[in-house]
Motif scaffolding. Structure first.
Motif, PDB file in Angstrom:
ATOM      1  N   THR A   1       0.838  -1.209   0.000  1.00  0.00           N
ATOM      2  CA  THR A   1       0.000   0.000   0.000  1.00  0.00           C
ATOM      3  C   THR A   1       0.869   1.254   0.000  1.00  0.00           C
ATOM      4  O   THR A   1       0.612   2.209  -0.746  1.00  0.00           O
ATOM      5  CB  THR A   1      -0.951   0.000   1.211  1.00  0.00           C
ATOM      6  N   HIS A   2       1.931   1.251   0.819  1.00  0.00           N
ATOM      7  CA  HIS A   2       2.841   2.402   0.841  1.00  0.00           C
ATOM      8  C   HIS A   2       3.515   2.586  -0.523  1.00  0.00           C
ATOM      9  O   HIS A   2       3.671   3.716  -0.997  1.00  0.00           O
ATOM     10  CB  HIS A   2       3.899   2.241   1.929  1.00  0.00           C
ATOM     11  N   LEU A   3       3.908   1.477  -1.153  1.00  0.00           N
ATOM     12  CA  LEU A   3       4.523   1.569  -2.481  1.00  0.00           C
ATOM     13  C   LEU A   3       3.553   2.153  -3.502  1.00  0.00           C
ATOM     14  O   LEU A   3       3.941   3.002  -4.321  1.00  0.00           O
ATOM     15  CB  LEU A   3       4.991   0.190  -2.945  1.00  0.00           C
ATOM     16  N   VAL A   4       2.306   1.715  -3.462  1.00  0.00           N
ATOM     17  CA  VAL A   4       1.291   2.251  -4.380  1.00  0.00           C
ATOM     18  C   VAL A   4       1.147   3.755  -4.178  1.00  0.00           C
ATOM     19  O   VAL A   4       1.091   4.522  -5.148  1.00  0.00           O
ATOM     20  CB  VAL A   4      -0.056   1.515  -4.199  1.00  0.00           C
ATOM     21  N   HIS A   5       1.122   4.199  -2.918  1.00  0.00           N
ATOM     22  CA  HIS A   5       1.020   5.638  -2.635  1.00  0.00           C
ATOM     23  C   HIS A   5       2.228   6.393  -3.188  1.00  0.00           C
ATOM     24  O   HIS A   5       2.088   7.484  -3.748  1.00  0.00           O
ATOM     25  CB  HIS A   5       0.882   5.894  -1.140  1.00  0.00           C
ATOM     26  N   LEU A   6       3.421   5.816  -3.020  1.00  0.00           N
ATOM     27  CA  LEU A   6       4.634   6.466  -3.520  1.00  0.00           C
ATOM     28  C   LEU A   6       4.624   6.574  -5.038  1.00  0.00           C
ATOM     29  O   LEU A   6       5.082   7.574  -5.596  1.00  0.00           O
ATOM     30  CB  LEU A   6       5.877   5.705  -3.041  1.00  0.00           C
ATOM     31  N   ILE A   7       4.091   5.558  -5.695  1.00  0.00           N
ATOM     32  CA  ILE A   7       3.973   5.604  -7.156  1.00  0.00           C
ATOM     33  C   ILE A   7       2.982   6.686  -7.566  1.00  0.00           C
ATOM     34  O   ILE A   7       3.260   7.502  -8.452  1.00  0.00           O
ATOM     35  CB  ILE A   7       3.577   4.215  -7.708  1.00  0.00           C
ATOM     36  N   LYS A   8       1.829   6.740  -6.902  1.00  0.00           N
ATOM     37  CA  LYS A   8       0.815   7.762  -7.221  1.00  0.00           C
ATOM     38  C   LYS A   8       1.324   9.169  -6.959  1.00  0.00           C
ATOM     39  O   LYS A   8       0.962  10.110  -7.672  1.00  0.00           O
ATOM     40  CB  LYS A   8      -0.463   7.502  -6.418  1.00  0.00           C
ATOM     41  N   LYS A   9       2.171   9.338  -5.936  1.00  0.00           N
ATOM     42  CA  LYS A   9       2.720  10.652  -5.609  1.00  0.00           C
ATOM     43  C   LYS A   9       3.865  11.044  -6.547  1.00  0.00           C
ATOM     44  O   LYS A   9       4.350  12.172  -6.494  1.00  0.00           O
ATOM     45  CB  LYS A   9       3.240  10.667  -4.164  1.00  0.00           C
ATOM     46  N   GLY A  10       4.330  10.101  -7.367  1.00  0.00           N
ATOM     47  CA  GLY A  10       5.407  10.394  -8.303  1.00  0.00           C
ATOM     48  C   GLY A  10       6.805  10.230  -7.742  1.00  0.00           C
ATOM     49  O   GLY A  10       7.776  10.680  -8.341  1.00  0.00           O
ATOM     50  N   PHE A  11       6.938   9.572  -6.604  1.00  0.00           N
ATOM     51  CA  PHE A  11       8.251   9.360  -5.996  1.00  0.00           C
ATOM     52  C   PHE A  11       8.933   8.104  -6.520  1.00  0.00           C
ATOM     53  O   PHE A  11      10.155   7.998  -6.475  1.00  0.00           O
ATOM     54  CB  PHE A  11       8.136   9.253  -4.473  1.00  0.00           C
TER      55      PHE A  11
END
Length: 124
Positions: A46-56
């Motif tokens: 879930t954290h990885l998905v958020h990081l991808i969505k945030k562009g990190f």
């Protein structure tokens, strides 16, 4: 620009930033699990998905062999974070920030020398 990271996201990023050729999910999970053995795989995902969505972070490859790469260099994010802290908490004053940082613990002679060198190098 980009937004702030949560503490967990930053911890994930710190590990991703170490991988020059990308890092696998298992490497990330193992790293995070060493710090928190009760952490679930789904939470890390879930954290990885958020990081991808945030562009990190970007990911490449098939699901089981996917590699994760940083999209923003650590130095750039750390600089953003430092500017944000100084701006929000110290009214944009580096002097107030350094004063608050050194009130309790002070600076060693080496730290003073390194700071002077950094100031000279930056042309301030």
């Amino acid at each position: 620009m980009f937004g702030e990271l949560t503490n967990k996201e930053y911890e994930l990023m710190r590990h991703i930033w170490t991988g020059t050729d990308g890092v696998t999910f298992n490497e990330i999970f193992t790293h995070m699990n060493q710090k928190n053995p009760t952490l679930k795989r789904q939470t890390v995902n879930t954290h990885l998905v958020h990081l991808i969505k945030k562009g990190f972070v970007r990911s490449e490859g098939p699901e089981r062999k996917r590699l994760y790469y940083p999209m923003i260099p650590q130095e750039k994010y750390d600089s953003f974070l430092a500017e944000h802290i100084v701006g929000e908490l110290f009214d944009g004053s580096l002097k107030k920030f350094v004063s608050a940082l050194t009130t309790e613990r002070g600076l060693t002679d080496l730290e003073i020398s390194e700071l002077k060198s950094l100031i000279r190098k930056k042309g301030v």
